[in-house]
Enzyme design. Structure first.
Site, PDB file in Angstrom:
ATOM      1  N   SER A 238      -6.795   0.567   0.268  1.00 48.12           N
ATOM      2  CA  SER A 238      -5.677   1.240   0.939  1.00 48.12           C
ATOM      3  C   SER A 238      -5.962   1.416   2.427  1.00 48.12           C
ATOM      4  O   SER A 238      -5.129   1.087   3.284  1.00 48.12           O
ATOM      5  CB  SER A 238      -5.425   2.604   0.283  1.00 48.12           C
ATOM      6  OG  SER A 238      -4.444   3.331   0.985  1.00 48.12           O
TER       7      SER A 238
ATOM      8  N   ASP B 159       0.825  -1.201   0.000  1.00 43.35           N
ATOM      9  CA  ASP B 159       0.000   0.000   0.000  1.00 43.35           C
ATOM     10  C   ASP B 159       0.861   1.253   0.000  1.00 43.35           C
ATOM     11  O   ASP B 159       0.529   2.250  -0.648  1.00 43.35           O
ATOM     12  CB  ASP B 159      -0.936   0.015   1.210  1.00 43.35           C
ATOM     13  CG  ASP B 159      -1.735   1.299   1.271  1.00 43.35           C
ATOM     14  OD1 ASP B 159      -2.539   1.523   0.354  1.00 43.35           O
ATOM     15  OD2 ASP B 159      -1.528   2.095   2.209  1.00 43.35           O
TER      16      ASP B 159
END
Length: 423
Positions: free
Chosen positions: A184, A162
């Site tokens: 995310s 991420d």
């Protein structure tokens, strides 16, 4: 099973559903550097344009979690966390974490830094002398056991995919994608190891999601992702057309949070803190204490002091003060009807409270105090905003951002709750 980046890109470009195997391979390969930045940029744009189904988002989130370690939290209390999608004056984490800990939960609040017009929790707390954001997993676990709450930076091994993808999205015009936003947020939060999660999804001019409809879609996606990964999850939709509270910046927001923890503070900050605390206690199976009563008693302030001290900070030390102050006055008599959150956020950013690029320093004393909020009666010449900065050359640029921030009415403007709905 092995794939090629090009075939995965083509599949999503043509609107196909990516398989779990394709997703696991491409996220892992990108994290290891096998898939090039330009290839992941193309895939991110294909996702931005074509979207993802729920199964794809869940698989993408799982692949990002698996790119690193999961935090192990060996504490006896129920573990609950909170995440905000970001807003102007959003200092809620500061009073919320010690409040929920005082009510019996363990709160592992791994937070980030600000970028652009929205502030970062770590930037705010670093205005406290001595406070440190970087903790080891062992220190996090120990503080949760001894204090019940920790607010710190995410460890390096938490969802590293991420971290790479977030930076890429920021420079490729693919930030505004609900599948990528949701994965995310949730990859980091699920990897933190908490058993319950409450999301503050904001809607309005100062928020990432400008409309309630978009915020609602994101909230449902986030809740579904959390439940799919075994985390009890709820979301609260909140308004972000007006700054939250009266302080926007770093040290000024810490001061306002302390005021709330001592039983005072602006009504909207108190309201949202208590609403989120109730939801966090509910997902943690702890509903015997009333957060409003605990907050009003000042007991959560004692937990705050222990939390700050445990991370090297001095909760009683004076906070930074600005070298320069500029007052913005009302231009007429009447009732302030709007105070645009985005404009105030940009002004605070230009004063030095935020950063344009990752890694840039911020001014801890920079920020804005709102002496009037929508619904308040004002007279010509009355202070509306107080601009704080260490760099006076920034004041004209901040004033430029505020040119259309205000509007007035001749009669009373109804005050609405900051909470829109609970998902």
């Amino acid at each position: 099973m092995t794939f090629t980046a090009v075939e995965v890109i083509r599949a999503k470009r043509d609107g196909e559903r990516l398989s779990g195997e394709q997703i696991a391979w491409v996220v892992d390969a990108y994290t290891r550097g096998v898939v090039a930045e330009e290839q992941m940029s193309a895939l991110a744009m294909a996702i931005f344009l074509r979207g993802m189904q729920a199964e794809e988002i869940a698989a993408w989130t799982g692949a990002m979690i698996d790119s690193g370690e999961r935090l192990v939290l060996p504490v006896a209390r129920p573990t609950v966390d909170k995440h905000s999608t970001g807003g102007v004056g959003d200092k809620i984490t500061l009073p919320l974490a010690p409040l929920v800990a005082t009510c019996g939960a363990a709160v592992p609040q791994l937070s980030g830094r600000g970028l652009g017009h929205t502030g970062g929790t770590l930037d705010k707390l670093e205005s406290i002398p001595g406070w440190r954001a970087e903790l080891s997993p062992e220190e996090i676990a120990r503080q949760l056991t001894e204090v019940g709450a920790v607010i710190c930076a995410a460890t390096e091994n938490l969802a590293p995919a991420d971290r790479k993808l977030y930076a890429l999205r920021d420079v490729t015009g693919t930030v505004e994608s609900i599948p990528l936003i949701a994965s995310s947020i949730m990859s980091k939060k699920i990897a933190e190891g908490a058993s319950g999660l409450v999301l503050d999804v904001k809607a309005g001019s100062g928020a990432f999601m400008k409309t309630v409809e978009d915020a609602r879609e994101l909230a449902h996606t986030l809740v579904e992702l959390g439940m799919a990964h075994g985390v009890a999850t709820r979301a609260v939709l909140t308004a972000m057309d007006t700054p939250l509270g009266r302080a926007v910046g770093n040290a000024v927001e810490v001061a306002e949070a302390v005021e709330v923890l001592r039983g005072g503070g602006p009504a909207d900050v108190v309201e949202l803190t208590c609403v989120l605390a109730r939801e966090m206690l509910a997902v943690g199976g702890l509903s015997t204490m009333d957060p409003a009563e605990v907050l009003a008693s000042g007991a959560a302030y004692e937990t705050w002091c222990r939390m700050i001290s445990a991370q090297g900070g001095d909760p009683e030390a004076p906070l930074p003060t600005p070298r320069h102050v500029h007052v913005v006055e009302s231009v007429r008599d009447g009732v302030l009807s709007t105070l645009d959150a985005y404009a105030v956020g940009v002004a605070a950013w230009r004063l030095g409270a935020g950063r344009a690029r990752r890694g840039e320093p911020v001014q801890h004393a920079a920020g804005i105090l709102c002496h009037a909020k929508p619904g308040d009666a004002v007279v010509s010449g009355q202070p509306l905003l107080e601009l704080h900065t260490d760099t006076p050359d920034a004041i004209p640029f901040a004033l430029e951002a505020l040119e259309s921030a205000f509007s007035y009415d001749d009669s009373a403007v109804p005050r609405e709750s900051v909470v829109i709905e609970i998902v």
